[in-house]
Design an enzyme around this catalytic site. Sequence first.
Site, mmCIF file in Angstrom:
data_model
loop_
_atom_site.group_PDB
_atom_site.id
_atom_site.type_symbol
_atom_site.label_atom_id
_atom_site.label_comp_id
_atom_site.label_asym_id
_atom_site.label_seq_id
_atom_site.Cartn_x
_atom_site.Cartn_y
_atom_site.Cartn_z
ATOM 1 N N TRP D 109 0.839 -1.185 0.000
ATOM 2 C CA TRP D 109 0.000 0.000 0.000
ATOM 3 C C TRP D 109 0.868 1.226 0.000
ATOM 4 C CZ3 TRP D 109 1.380 -2.101 4.581
ATOM 5 C CH2 TRP D 109 1.467 -1.314 5.733
ATOM 6 N N ASP D 128 4.905 -5.180 3.228
ATOM 7 C CA ASP D 128 5.011 -6.119 4.336
ATOM 8 C C ASP D 128 6.128 -7.099 4.031
ATOM 9 O OD1 ASP D 128 2.966 -4.997 5.767
ATOM 10 O OD2 ASP D 128 1.431 -6.240 4.829
ATOM 11 N N ASN D 157 -4.746 -0.193 4.762
ATOM 12 C CA ASN D 157 -3.701 -0.717 5.643
ATOM 13 C C ASN D 157 -4.177 -1.699 6.710
ATOM 14 O OD1 ASN D 157 -4.677 0.829 7.745
ATOM 15 N ND2 ASN D 157 -2.977 2.262 7.824
ATOM 16 N N ASP D 158 -5.381 -2.229 6.585
ATOM 17 C CA ASP D 158 -5.837 -3.264 7.520
ATOM 18 C C ASP D 158 -5.538 -4.670 7.029
ATOM 19 O OD1 ASP D 158 -6.960 -1.738 9.551
ATOM 20 O OD2 ASP D 158 -8.905 -1.600 8.570
ATOM 21 N N TRP D 161 -0.518 -7.612 3.316
ATOM 22 C CA TRP D 161 -0.021 -7.404 1.949
ATOM 23 C C TRP D 161 0.893 -8.529 1.468
ATOM 24 C CZ3 TRP D 161 -1.969 -4.761 -1.835
ATOM 25 C CH2 TRP D 161 -2.927 -3.789 -1.497
ATOM 26 N N TYR D 170 2.544 -12.768 7.774
ATOM 27 C CA TYR D 170 2.980 -11.398 8.022
ATOM 28 C C TYR D 170 4.130 -11.372 9.027
ATOM 29 C CZ TYR D 170 3.242 -6.703 9.855
ATOM 30 O OH TYR D 170 3.711 -5.479 10.262
#
Lengths: 389, 389, 181, 181
Positions: D109, D128, D157-158, D161, D170
Site C-alpha cells: 500500500w 510487508d 492498511n488493515d 499485503w 505477516y
Amino acid sequence: MKKLLAVLLSTTCAFAAVPAFAQDADIPPVAEETVGVKPAIDPGPNIFAMDQSWDGLSTFQVFSAEDFTYKGGMGTGMVAQGQVSADGTTAYTTSTYLERITWGEPDMVLQIFDVATLSVTAEIMLPPKITMVAAYEHLLQLSADERFIFIMNATPAASVTVVDLEAGAVTMEVPTPGCWEIYPATSGLKFTMLCGDGAAKTFILNETGTEIVSELATDLFNVDDDPLFVHAERRGDADELLFVSYTGNVYRVSDAGDAPELIEIVSLTADVEAPFAPGGYALTAYNAANDYLFVVMHADPYDGSHKDAGDEVWVMDMAVGTLLYRLQPEHGLVSLYVDDAELPTLYGFNEEDYTIRSYAIDPAATHGIIMEETGTVSVGGGLVITVRE
Amino acid sequence: MKKLLAVLLSTTCAFAAVPAFAQDADIPPVAEETVGVKPAIDPGPNIFAMDQSWDGLSTFQVFSAEDFTYKGGMGTGMVAQGQVSADGTTAYTTSTYLERITWGEPDMVLQIFDVATLSVTAEIMLPPKITMVAAYEHLLQLSADERFIFIMNATPAASVTVVDLEAGAVTMEVPTPGCWEIYPATSGLKFTMLCGDGAAKTFILNETGTEIVSELATDLFNVDDDPLFVHAERRGDADELLFVSYTGNVYRVSDAGDAPELIEIVSLTADVEAPFAPGGYALTAYNAANDYLFVVMHADPYDGSHKDAGDEVWVMDMAVGTLLYRLQPEHGLVSLYVDDAELPTLYGFNEEDYTIRSYAIDPAATHGIIMEETGTVSVGGGLVITVRE
Amino acid sequence: MTSYIDRFLEWMDGTTERAARRTAQAIGRRHVLASLGTAMMGTALAPMLPFDRTFGKAFAQAKPVGGYDGDIAACDYWRYCALDGYLCSECGGELTMCPPGSEASVVAWVGTCHNPNDGRDYLVSYNDCCGGGGCANPTFCFGSEGERPGYRMGLYNDINWCMANETKGYHCTVAVVVGIA
Amino acid sequence: MTSYIDRFLEWMDGTTERAARRTAQAIGRRHVLASLGTAMMGTALAPMLPFDRTFGKAFAQAKPVGGYDGDIAACDYWRYCALDGYLCSECGGELTMCPPGSEASVVAWVGTCHNPNDGRDYLVSYNDCCGGGGCANPTFCFGSEGERPGYRMGLYNDINWCMANETKGYHCTVAVVVGIA
C-alpha cells in the site's frame, strides 16, 4: 495473477516517474528507493533464545551479544526446542505443526537453519513422538562431532530419535524407558540420561547410529529425597557432567566409561545457615577459564519452589569444590548462560519482565565489584540462552 | 502405545484403590472423580467476539450476554473472520492455515461450528484467495435465507466466493473489481458493495448461486472528500443500508431494486460547533425498536484519525434524521453492537484494555441517565461484536 | 508422597503387580474417548504447561463459588498444588470438565495435595484439555509441589499432556481427585 | 493526494495507459524473488496489520540513528504517516529492507507523507515482509493518513499485503520512498 501484478508494478513505477515539484529547492529530494531483503545478519557474536509458542509460531531469536540488537528470528513450529552448532553458523529446531493448529495431523520436524540468512536449509520429518515441553537445553543435542543429532521423545514412553545430519535421515529410535534428557559424550555416538529410579544411564550406539552397542546404568541419586535438575553442565572439555540437586548438592559424574560414574557430591549450602536452594530452568552455567559453576539460588525454599526465580547467583569453585561467592543480581533469574572468558560475561533470563540481562563478572573484583549488570533486552522467551562467537 | 496406556491406567487405578486413612474421621473424604468434557455451553444469550491471531490460533470467543462468563471458544486458523446464524446456533469462520505457520501451502477454509458444543461440524476448502484482514463484519456474510454464504477475496484483485451451505460446496467466484465488503439484501441471492470509484454496486445471482444475473452500479460518494466506512447497518428489516462517512454524514441507501439508490444524506455534525468525526472499526450500531443509529465519534479529527477510539457515542434518530443524544462512555470505544430492545443494551470494545463493556440505554432517561455502564469483560479481541439470544 | 512415588517407581520399573479394579472399564472408556470426544480419568503420567505464557494477559474476574470447598479461581486452591497451566474453569470448562469442543488428555500428571478442609492428602490428576479454541482471560496457575523432571514422567508438569491424544494442542488444565494419598 | 488517487483509480478502472520505464526490470526481479527469497519494490497496492497486536509486548529500546533523516524507531517519523504494522528495522531488517529469512511483499500500500526536512510530499510504499521468524520487541506503528478501506485497495492498511506472495505469513513492514507526490 502474473498479468495483474505486471499492471500493478507498472502503476507504481508510473508514480515514480511523476516529476518532482520541490518545496525547498536547496535540498535535493529523497532519492527513489527499492525494497529489499537484508541478505544476512550483521557479523559478531550472537545470543540465541527460544520464544516458544504453544498455539502458533515459535521463534528462535538472535540478538547481538555486543549491543543486544535484535538481529532477527528463525520461525518454526509450536513448542519448539532449539540448538546451535559450536561455530554458531547452523541452528537446529524441533517443533510440531498441527494441520489445524490445535488439532489434526501432526508434522513433527527437525529444521536446519543457516544462521547468517536465518533461513531453513533442510527439513527432516521425524517420527511423531517428539516431546512438546518447555525449552530445555538437553532435549535436543548434537553429537560431539555434530554429525548426528539426538531428539527427546515422549509418548509418554521416553525414547530418543537419532538423525544422521549428513544423510539427512532418521537412523533409529533408542528406547530409553524412564530416562530423560540427553547428555552427549565428548566423543563418539554416546549419551547419558537421568532415570526415574535414580540411576544415570549411558547409551552407546554404533558409528552409523543404527544400533545400540551398550546401555549401562549406575545408581546416582535419590529421586524422593534429593532429585536432580535435568539442566546440567559439562565441566569444560572434561568427561565430567555437573548436576545440581533440589537441596543444593552438586553431583560430579564421569561419563568417560561405558557406564556413568559418580565422582563426588559437594554441597553448595553446607556452610550457609539460612535456608537456600537452587531453582529455575537452565539454572546453572559453567565457566571453564575459572572452573566456576554458577547456580541460581532462592531463599526460604519449600516443596514446589524448585522453579522459582532466584534472588542470588552462587559461584562454586569446582577446583576445590567450595562455595566462593554469593552474588545478588538486581532482578530474579530463572536461567543462566556464561561464556568461557577469564573475565566472563554472565547472561540471565528474568521471567518477571521477560528480559535477558548481561553481567560482567570480575572474579578478582578489580574495581571492588564482582558482578555488574551491563545490559538488558526484552525477549519473547529465554528459558534457554545460548551464546556463540 | 495401547498396551502402555493400559498399564498406566491400571497404575492410576491402583492409587485409587489404596484405602483411605482419614485425618478427620468426621468429614467424609472427597469422592473419587472422573475427568470429562462439558457436553455443551450453558444456555442463554451469547456475545461472540473474534480474537484474531496473525501467527497462530484465532478464537471465535463466546461469552454469556447475561453475566459475561466466558463460555468457551471456537478455535480456527489465522486472520479469521466470524459470523453467526440469526438463531445463534451455528457459527461460521473463514481463516488461513499455512503448512508452516508463516509459510508453505495455504489451506483457506470455511469452518462451520455447532455453537452449543463449540465443535466443527464441517469444513469446506475455499479457493486460496480469501482476504487476510482485520475482523470486519461484512467480509463474511450469509444470504438472507442462510442457505448461501459470501466470502470476500483479495489477491489483491477483489472477488466474492459463493458457498452453497446445503450442498457444502463452492458454487462460483464473483469478480468484483474495485469493490469491497458484502451487504446482502433482505431476500434473494443479492448483495451490494462499495467501490473505489465512489459507486455502490448491486450483484444479483441466479438462485443456485452459479451465475451473475445482474450487476448495476450507482454513484454514491466521493472517495477523496467524503469516503464511507465499510462497516454499515441495515435499518431493521427495511431494504435500506446506513453508511457513515469520514466527515460524519449518514448515507441512507436503498437496496430494494436491481441497482442501489441513494435515499438521503443526513449530517451528524451539522448542528455541532466543535469538530467531531466518526472513527473506529464496527463504529456504528442500529437499534430497530427506537430507530436509533449509534455512532462512535471522536473530537478534533485529522487526516488519519478515522480509526481512533471515540470519546463519545452519538445517537441519531433515523425517523427524523437528526442527532438526538451525545453519550460519554467512560472508556474510549472502537466498535459497537446494540440489541433491538426498546431499552437497548449497547456493547462496546475498548481497545486500550481489551475489554467489551455493556451499557444500559434508557432513551427516556427514566432515572435521569441515558447511558449507564453495566458490565465489563476482558477479551482477546472485539473489533466485531455479535450478540444472539 | 513417598508411597506414591514407590508405586510410581514400580510402574517405571515394570514390576508392579497390582491389577486395578477398573482397568477394563478405563480402557473401554479410553476407546470411546477417541471417537466421541469424551474422556476418562488420567493416569500415572504427567504435566504440561511450560512456563508462564500469561505475560500481558489480564487475570480473570472472580467467579461465584458454589458447592466447591474453596475458591477454584484462586491458584492457592488446595487441589492446584502441582497444577501448571490455565484453569479450564475459566476457559468454558469446569473444575473437572474440559471446555466443550476440546477433549481430555488420556494421560495426565499427578500431584499429592493436602486438603485443609478434612486434613487428608489426595492424589489429584491434572489432565490437560486438548484442541478447541483459546481461552479469553484465564488464570494461569503454577504449582510444583512434589514435581519432578521427566525422568519421573507422572510427576512432570512442564510437558504437554495432550501428547498421547490424536488432538495435540494444549488448551487448559483440570484438577481431578482420583484417590486418597 | 488527489492526483495519486486519480491515478490509482485509473488503474482500478483498467484505463491507465502509462507504461512504466522499469516494468520489465521489475517483473524480472519479481521472478528472481520467488526463487531466491530476495524481493523487489512493491506496487500500487496496499497495507497490512489489522490492529494493535502489541498488547502486552514491551516497546523497543531506542536504536542509534545514523544517516537517517529522523528517528526511524519513532512512530512519528515522517515516512510512517500511513504505516500500520511492526517496524522491520526492529525485527532484524532495516528501514527499507526486510529481515533476513523473510521476503518482501510483491504488492504494497502507498501513503503520501510530508517530509518536514525538505518540505516535499513523498509517495511511500509500505511493503510487508513475509515469512521468517517473529520479532522480539518491535515498535508497532499505526498511521492512517490518507488511508481508505478496501475499495481503494492501494491505500488500505488493515490487510495482509503478503497476500500475493507464496509466503503469506505477516512479519513486519518497511517504508520505501517510491517517488515525489
